[in-house]
Design an enzyme around this catalytic site. Sequence first.
Site, PDB file in Angstrom:
ATOM      1  N   ASP A  13       0.806  -1.223   0.000  1.00  0.00           N
ATOM      2  CA  ASP A  13       0.000   0.000   0.000  1.00  0.00           C
ATOM      3  C   ASP A  13       0.839   1.273   0.000  1.00  0.00           C
ATOM      4  O   ASP A  13       0.469   2.280   0.609  1.00  0.00           O
ATOM      5  CB  ASP A  13      -0.981  -0.006   1.201  1.00  0.00           C
ATOM      6  CG  ASP A  13      -1.847  -1.246   1.206  1.00  0.00           C
ATOM      7  OD1 ASP A  13      -2.245  -1.686   0.117  1.00  0.00           O
ATOM      8  OD2 ASP A  13      -2.116  -1.797   2.294  1.00  0.00           O
ATOM      9  N   LYS A  18      -0.823   4.313  -8.040  1.00  0.00           N
ATOM     10  CA  LYS A  18      -0.764   5.702  -8.513  1.00  0.00           C
ATOM     11  C   LYS A  18       0.461   5.907  -9.405  1.00  0.00           C
ATOM     12  O   LYS A  18       0.373   6.529 -10.470  1.00  0.00           O
ATOM     13  CB  LYS A  18      -0.698   6.678  -7.321  1.00  0.00           C
ATOM     14  CG  LYS A  18      -0.310   8.061  -7.838  1.00  0.00           C
ATOM     15  CD  LYS A  18      -0.163   9.174  -6.873  1.00  0.00           C
ATOM     16  CE  LYS A  18       0.570  10.319  -7.609  1.00  0.00           C
ATOM     17  NZ  LYS A  18       0.495  11.606  -6.969  1.00  0.00           N
ATOM     18  N   ASN A  38      -5.543 -10.305  -3.549  1.00  0.00           N
ATOM     19  CA  ASN A  38      -5.165  -9.788  -2.225  1.00  0.00           C
ATOM     20  C   ASN A  38      -4.656  -8.353  -2.363  1.00  0.00           C
ATOM     21  O   ASN A  38      -4.711  -7.571  -1.428  1.00  0.00           O
ATOM     22  CB  ASN A  38      -4.103 -10.673  -1.539  1.00  0.00           C
ATOM     23  CG  ASN A  38      -2.917 -11.015  -2.426  1.00  0.00           C
ATOM     24  OD1 ASN A  38      -2.947 -10.830  -3.650  1.00  0.00           O
ATOM     25  ND2 ASN A  38      -1.853 -11.541  -1.840  1.00  0.00           N
ATOM     26  N   HIS A  41      -4.968  -1.791  -5.639  1.00  0.00           N
ATOM     27  CA  HIS A  41      -4.214  -0.641  -6.139  1.00  0.00           C
ATOM     28  C   HIS A  41      -5.194   0.437  -6.585  1.00  0.00           C
ATOM     29  O   HIS A  41      -5.993   0.222  -7.493  1.00  0.00           O
ATOM     30  CB  HIS A  41      -3.304  -1.062  -7.303  1.00  0.00           C
ATOM     31  CG  HIS A  41      -2.275  -2.079  -6.906  1.00  0.00           C
ATOM     32  ND1 HIS A  41      -1.392  -2.644  -7.788  1.00  0.00           N
ATOM     33  CD2 HIS A  41      -1.981  -2.630  -5.700  1.00  0.00           C
ATOM     34  CE1 HIS A  41      -0.611  -3.501  -7.144  1.00  0.00           C
ATOM     35  NE2 HIS A  41      -0.955  -3.512  -5.873  1.00  0.00           N
ATOM     36  N   THR A 296      -8.591  -3.693  -0.103  1.00  0.00           N
ATOM     37  CA  THR A 296      -9.165  -5.016  -0.341  1.00  0.00           C
ATOM     38  C   THR A 296     -10.123  -5.431   0.767  1.00  0.00           C
ATOM     39  O   THR A 296     -11.209  -5.928   0.506  1.00  0.00           O
ATOM     40  CB  THR A 296      -8.027  -6.056  -0.495  1.00  0.00           C
ATOM     41  OG1 THR A 296      -7.208  -5.632  -1.585  1.00  0.00           O
ATOM     42  CG2 THR A 296      -8.563  -7.445  -0.775  1.00  0.00           C
ATOM     43  N   ASP A 329       2.307  14.339   2.108  1.00  0.00           N
ATOM     44  CA  ASP A 329       1.325  15.299   2.627  1.00  0.00           C
ATOM     45  C   ASP A 329       0.719  14.848   3.955  1.00  0.00           C
ATOM     46  O   ASP A 329       0.260  15.670   4.752  1.00  0.00           O
ATOM     47  CB  ASP A 329       0.204  15.500   1.598  1.00  0.00           C
ATOM     48  CG  ASP A 329      -0.429  14.173   1.185  1.00  0.00           C
ATOM     49  OD1 ASP A 329       0.304  13.314   0.645  1.00  0.00           O
ATOM     50  OD2 ASP A 329      -1.635  13.972   1.419  1.00  0.00           O
TER      51      ASP A 329
HETATM   52  P1  GDP Z   1      -0.861   0.270  -3.547  1.00  0.00           P
HETATM   53  O1  GDP Z   1      -1.442  -1.006  -3.085  1.00  0.00           O
HETATM   54  O2  GDP Z   1       0.609   0.351  -3.291  1.00  0.00           O
HETATM   55  O3  GDP Z   1      -1.193   0.604  -4.973  1.00  0.00           O
HETATM   56  O4  GDP Z   1      -1.516   1.425  -2.654  1.00  0.00           O
HETATM   57  P2  GDP Z   1      -3.076   1.567  -2.269  1.00  0.00           P
HETATM   58  O5  GDP Z   1      -3.811   2.027  -3.459  1.00  0.00           O
HETATM   59  O6  GDP Z   1      -3.558   0.352  -1.574  1.00  0.00           O
HETATM   60  O7  GDP Z   1      -2.999   2.702  -1.162  1.00  0.00           O
HETATM   61  C1  GDP Z   1      -2.552   3.991  -1.433  1.00  0.00           C
HETATM   62  C2  GDP Z   1      -3.690   4.993  -1.134  1.00  0.00           C
HETATM   63  O8  GDP Z   1      -3.176   6.315  -1.026  1.00  0.00           O
HETATM   64  C3  GDP Z   1      -4.717   5.075  -2.253  1.00  0.00           C
HETATM   65  O9  GDP Z   1      -5.973   5.329  -1.676  1.00  0.00           O
HETATM   66  C4  GDP Z   1      -4.262   6.260  -3.088  1.00  0.00           C
HETATM   67  O10 GDP Z   1      -5.320   6.910  -3.786  1.00  0.00           O
HETATM   68  C5  GDP Z   1      -3.715   7.173  -2.021  1.00  0.00           C
HETATM   69  N1  GDP Z   1      -2.564   8.004  -2.440  1.00  0.00           N
HETATM   70  C6  GDP Z   1      -1.662   7.765  -3.406  1.00  0.00           C
HETATM   71  N2  GDP Z   1      -0.682   8.692  -3.383  1.00  0.00           N
HETATM   72  C7  GDP Z   1      -0.988   9.543  -2.379  1.00  0.00           C
HETATM   73  C8  GDP Z   1      -0.340  10.696  -1.823  1.00  0.00           C
HETATM   74  O11 GDP Z   1       0.741  11.109  -2.237  1.00  0.00           O
HETATM   75  N3  GDP Z   1      -0.968  11.307  -0.772  1.00  0.00           N
HETATM   76  C9  GDP Z   1      -2.142  10.863  -0.256  1.00  0.00           C
HETATM   77  N4  GDP Z   1      -2.669  11.510   0.766  1.00  0.00           N
HETATM   78  N5  GDP Z   1      -2.778   9.768  -0.753  1.00  0.00           N
HETATM   79  C10 GDP Z   1      -2.190   9.124  -1.780  1.00  0.00           C
HETATM   80  P1  IMO Z   2      -0.925  -4.290  -2.223  1.00  0.00           P
HETATM   81  O1  IMO Z   2      -0.496  -4.817  -3.564  1.00  0.00           O
HETATM   82  C1  IMO Z   2      -0.938  -4.781   2.111  1.00  0.00           C
HETATM   83  C2  IMO Z   2      -0.988  -8.878   3.646  1.00  0.00           C
HETATM   84  C3  IMO Z   2      -2.233  -9.320   4.382  1.00  0.00           C
HETATM   85  C4  IMO Z   2      -1.625 -10.303   5.376  1.00  0.00           C
HETATM   86  C5  IMO Z   2      -0.521 -10.964   4.556  1.00  0.00           C
HETATM   87  C6  IMO Z   2      -0.918 -12.310   3.962  1.00  0.00           C
HETATM   88  O2  IMO Z   2      -2.216  -3.572  -2.246  1.00  0.00           O
HETATM   89  O3  IMO Z   2       0.179  -3.523  -1.579  1.00  0.00           O
HETATM   90  P2  IMO Z   2      -2.497 -12.986   1.941  1.00  0.00           P
HETATM   91  O4  IMO Z   2      -3.960 -12.764   1.726  1.00  0.00           O
HETATM   92  O5  IMO Z   2      -1.634 -12.406   0.874  1.00  0.00           O
HETATM   93  O6  IMO Z   2      -2.179 -14.432   2.219  1.00  0.00           O
HETATM   94  O7  IMO Z   2      -2.172 -12.206   3.314  1.00  0.00           O
HETATM   95  O8  IMO Z   2      -0.215 -10.065   3.506  1.00  0.00           O
HETATM   96  N1  IMO Z   2      -1.228  -8.350   2.281  1.00  0.00           N
HETATM   97  C7  IMO Z   2      -1.160  -7.038   1.967  1.00  0.00           C
HETATM   98  N2  IMO Z   2      -0.953  -5.966   2.749  1.00  0.00           N
HETATM   99  N3  IMO Z   2      -1.059  -4.625   0.779  1.00  0.00           N
HETATM  100  C8  IMO Z   2      -1.236  -5.709  -0.026  1.00  0.00           C
HETATM  101  O9  IMO Z   2      -1.232  -5.621  -1.365  1.00  0.00           O
HETATM  102  C9  IMO Z   2      -1.336  -6.981   0.575  1.00  0.00           C
HETATM  103  N4  IMO Z   2      -1.529  -8.242   0.102  1.00  0.00           N
HETATM  104  C10 IMO Z   2      -1.452  -9.056   1.143  1.00  0.00           C
HETATM  105  O10 IMO Z   2      -2.857  -8.243   5.020  1.00  0.00           O
HETATM  106  O11 IMO Z   2      -1.017  -9.614   6.444  1.00  0.00           O
HETATM  107 MG    MG Z   3      -2.909  -1.696  -1.783  1.00  0.00          MG
END
Ligand code: GDP
Ligand code: IMO
Ligand code: MG
Length: 424
Positions: A13, A18, A38, A41, A296, A329
């Site tokens: 995450d 992005k 799992n 994005h 998720t 931010d």
């Molecule tokens: P990923 O799994 O690595 O793609 O990340 P996620 O999408 O799960 O989580 C990132 C969250 O932060 C999303 O809700 C994005 O819309 C948001 N986001 C991305 N870049 C920024 C940022 O620079 N600042 C803030 N405040 N939110 C952001």
């Molecule tokens: P993105 O791509 C954050 C974590 C789960 C759990 C561990 C094992 O959005 O960054 P699983 O279901 O994979 O067997 O769970 O991994 N986990 C994540 N945590 N971002 C993810 O994906 C994750 N995918 C799995 O929360 O601790």
């Molecule tokens: Mg994510």
Amino acid sequence: MTVTVIIGMQWGDEAKGKIVDLLAKDYDYIVRFNGGDNAGHTIKADGKKFGLHLIPSGVFFPEKFKVIGNGVVVNPETLLREIDEVEKAGYSMKNLIISDSAHIILPWHKELDGIEDGKNALGTTKRGIGPVYMDKASRLYAIRIGDLFYEKELKVKLENIAKVKEGMIKLFGKSVQFNTSKILDSLIEFRTKIGSHIKNTALLLSIAAKSKNILLEGAQATFLDVDHGTYPFVTSSNTTVGAACVGSGIPPKKISRVIGIVKAYTTRVGTGPFPTELLDSTGEQLRKAGAEFGTTTGRPRRCGWLDLVMLKTSVAINGTDDIVITKIDVLDGLDEIKVCTSYEIDGKKTEEFPTGSMKLPDVKPVYKTFKCWGKLTETEWANIRKTKKLPSEMKTYLDFISKELGVKISMVSYGPERDQTIFL
Ligand code: GDP
Ligand code: IMO
Ligand code: MG
């Protein structure tokens, strides 16, 4: 021709989605190579927002090829739902390509996830990820996308596997009977819908790597890697740079750039060690300001300070060329910002992340404290973006991170939108 890999450097995450969307315009192929639904994005553009779990984060560019590689595990329902959602929003999915060697998540995988370790002690997403990768390694009980074209054999296989899985589930004190003819019907329906998208993607990508620009989108992150992460509190796939080759079929020598995505603080979903976790009001403030709730599962993400001990390991394992600092931010207006520079373990200082199995040793983080830059308005941020003149406190903080990690910071993200990005 460029082959770039995007890797999460912490526990997921970091805003990989992005950054993939932001860079996608310069690439011909956007490829997922590991994990399954799992992952979550989030991408925002054209006044629209998608929370993608399986389809690569290039959906705003219908002309680009979006590839689900062989290293991915595919939940058919999720894939169909996502295709539908993206198409309904007006973006064609005609250039979606799915590997014939990717494995399929079946109802027993989801059933077994969470009950296998008793009380879901690992805090998984319950998407069947562990069980499907187990079956992939076992070979005997797995179904790949390409198997969908062999209906007769598939029927027999499903019936045999279902019996084994029913027996396994019984061991955990639960009784389930799988309706294999219904499962077969749904798989055939799935094949009818996506059949024309199924290809030998490893061959296709290894050829494309000779003349096209390819962006590989990692899911999860370095410390969730099944080999290099905080085992056993990890996911079941490799998430680090080597997996980009294995999970796509692109030869290692073709990789030209590895970009590490680093959140300006640290988050983790699920259980497992987290040395810099903040269980106080500052942690709460980060969760609130960063809207740190899982894409998720909706679970609140655990929050803590940036950890350079972790990140040094990530840079080493991934051979990271440059990093992107995201969500800076969220630190706006804090009284002070801390960065963990080393750990104290049994009274001894170390800069090495301990590898452990059942239990990591008690780790006391050692911090360096930075002054915050105050609370910036959107206009002030936009001005920083245009002039690239960072407030001195922010520059000091970023320079320290870059120097300690020995890698340059190529971008800083200060919001979810594409234009909320400072290119350095
Ligand atoms: P990923 O799994 O690595 O793609 O990340 P996620 O999408 O799960 O989580 C990132 C969250 O932060 C999303 O809700 C994005 O819309 C948001 N986001 C991305 N870049 C920024 C940022 O620079 N600042 C803030 N405040 N939110 C952001
Ligand atoms: P993105 O791509 C954050 C974590 C789960 C759990 C561990 C094992 O959005 O960054 P699983 O279901 O994979 O067997 O769970 O991994 N986990 C994540 N945590 N971002 C993810 O994906 C994750 N995918 C799995 O929360 O601790
Ligand atoms: Mg994510």
